[in-house]
Scaffold this motif. Structure first.
Motif: not given
Length: 322
Positions: A113-117, A198-210, A214-219, A254-256
């Motif tokens: 989350l901090l890297l996203t912010l 549920s782990v995959v879903v939460s990983s999507f929320l806390v990994v792929l969405i951030p 990040i990629l949108a910001s840097y674009t 590695p997280a993904i």
């Protein structure tokens, strides 16, 4: 006898890093060296940011908390692993296992989350610099840090409590160097397919969405950089962004692979490698990346450490001659 039976039935055994590896002692000493470098570099960076007035800006405030997370993350696994290896006792209590899971997940999600912010901070600084001091104020920075820690703690608490409630019916041996959710769940005899989803879903929320944010910001950042007329401003913006992008790549890759790879729980050795990279190597590399590629940090380090001692010696010599 009852106490011993209770200990055997509730404690876990951490098998550690690749028990069959013939040169494990060398690997442990290397990990211990990495831990010492990580602790020293993160502590130096935190103190440098807090003490030097030139680094009292939102970007470096967030960076200091990133170093604090990295320091806590590597300290949540390496001391226990090294102690177990040299003492020969690989036992960890059920409470200790749950605590390790909670803190490792909390710190990992908080860093995500901090890297996203931090990418949002860079976006405002480069794409909307006139409003930067208004949008990214001291209060906003503190809220960013609180959101990161709180989001990590709440998500981690849910996963830890749910994972620890499953009954264990297999030998209580965890094929890992730390207590980790997926490694722990391999010991249960219940159907955990719903929880894995549920782990995959939460990983999507806390990994792929951030990561997408990040990629949108840097674009948008790179588009703004290309429109800059000043080559100096362009180089400075790219240097700051490249450091952050390196850290993002080291963390999210590695997280993904661990939490979003199909059948990841069936490849414990690969997961150990990925966890070692994410929880041990990355906390050492992050402060080095930001320090070596950042002129402000290097100048602050020179003024605080390198230049101060020679000046003191010269003043003493001059005082003696006068």
């Amino acid at each position: 006898m009852e106490r011993n039976n209770k200990t055997i039935s509730t404690d876990f055994i951490l098998l550690g890093l690749w028990p069959e590896f013939s040169h494990l002692v060398i690997l442990i000493y290397l990990i211990l060296l990495v831990y010492c470098v990580a602790v020293m570099s993160n502590v130096v960076l935190i103190l440098l940011i807090w003490l030097d007035l030139q680094l009292h800006s939102p970007m470096y405030f967030l960076l200091s908390h990133l170093s604090l997370i990295d320091l806590a993350l590597i300290s949540s696994s390496v001391p226990k692993m090294v102690t177990n290896f040299f003492s020969g006792e690989r036992i960890i209590s059920q409470v200790g296992c749950g605590t390790q899971i909670f803190f490792s997940l909390t710190l990992g999600i908080a860093e995500c989350l901090l890297l996203t912010l931090m990418s949002y901070d860079r976006y405002i600084a480069i794409c909307n610099p006139l409003c930067y001091s208004i949008i990214i104020s001291d209060v906003t920075c503190k809220k960013m840090v609180i959101v990161s820690w709180t989001g990590g703690a709440i998500t981690s608490l849910v996963h830890t409590a749910y994972a620890m409630h499953f009954p264990i019916c297999h030998p209580r041996e965890i094929l890992h160097f730390l207590c980790e959710v997926m490694a722990l769940l391999k010991l249960t005899c219940e159907d955990i397919s719903a929880y894995v989803k549920s782990v995959v879903v939460s990983s999507f929320l806390v990994v792929l969405i951030p990561l997408s944010l990040i990629l949108a910001s840097y674009t948008l950042i790179f588009l703004a950089v290309l429109r800059m007329n000043s080559s100096e401003g362009r180089n400075k913006a790219l240097a700051t962004c490249s450091s952050h992008l390196c850290v993002v790549s080291l963390y999210f890759g590695p997280a993904i692979l661990v939490y979003m790879r199909p059948g990841s729980s069936k490849t414990p050795k690969l997961n150990q490698c990925l966890f070692m990279f994410n929880a041990i190597l990355t906390p050492m590399l992050n402060p080095l990346i930001y320090s070596l590629r950042n002129k402000d940090v290097i100048e602050a380090l020179k003024s605080r450490v390198i230049n101060r001692f020679p000046l003191r010696k010269m003043k003493r010599h001059l005082h003696c001659y006068t």
